[in-house]
Design an enzyme around this catalytic site. Structure first.
Site: not given
Length: 159
Positions: A17, A41, A90, A128
């Site tokens: 990040h 979440k 990514r 993450s």
């Protein structure tokens, strides 16, 4: 002024990040790094802890603002004057995930431009999701997390 919004859950903020955000400063005058709050979440870190981690990483950079939001990303971008949404990629899987979101965002806000930066080879492997497992089981987090937050994460997740 060229303002970009960099939204995410940042659970936790990773070296991937921060790399994208710092590189974005060469393109934008200001970047608003904002935690999207999703009550559905389950997070490892609280909203307050995630906000604190971002402040530890970016408080010394005057062109980066750190916030929370609970709205559609395009609505929040408009509310803070951002004309760009910054995203990192990514892998091809990230592209496949981001593409339909971008199409819907462009449908709702054709005036916003989404800018993707490809992660460097040094950070492309960091997600993450993986880092949360490393943190949870007290693995080596140095090199995965920004140095500014390693102590914070270690202290906050001690059982």
């Amino acid at each position: 002024m060229r303002i970009a919004l960099f939204p995410g859950s940042f659970d936790p903020v990773t070296c991937g990040h921060t790399e994208i955000i710092h590189r974005g400063l060469s393109i934008f005058d200001k970047i608003i790094v904002s935690i999207g709050v999703n009550s559905q979440k389950k997070y490892l870190f609280t909203d307050e802890e995630r906000l604190e981690m971002l402040h530890l990483c970016f408080d010394k950079e005057p062109r980066i603002e750190v916030t929370l939001f609970q709205d559609l990303t395009v609505n929040f971008a408009r509310s803070v004057g951002a004309k760009f949404i910054l995203r990192g990629l990514r892998s091809p899987q990230d592209f496949n995930y981001e593409q339909p979101i971008e199409f819907v965002n462009k449908h709702m806000a054709p005036d916003l431009e989404i800018v993707h930066l490809i992660s460097s080879p040094e950070t492309a492997h960091i997600s993450s999701t993986i880092v949360r497992e490393v943190v949870k089981y007290k693995g080596k987090i140095e090199g995965l997390l920004p140095p500014e937050i390693v102590d914070f994460v270690t202290r906050s997740k001690i059982d």
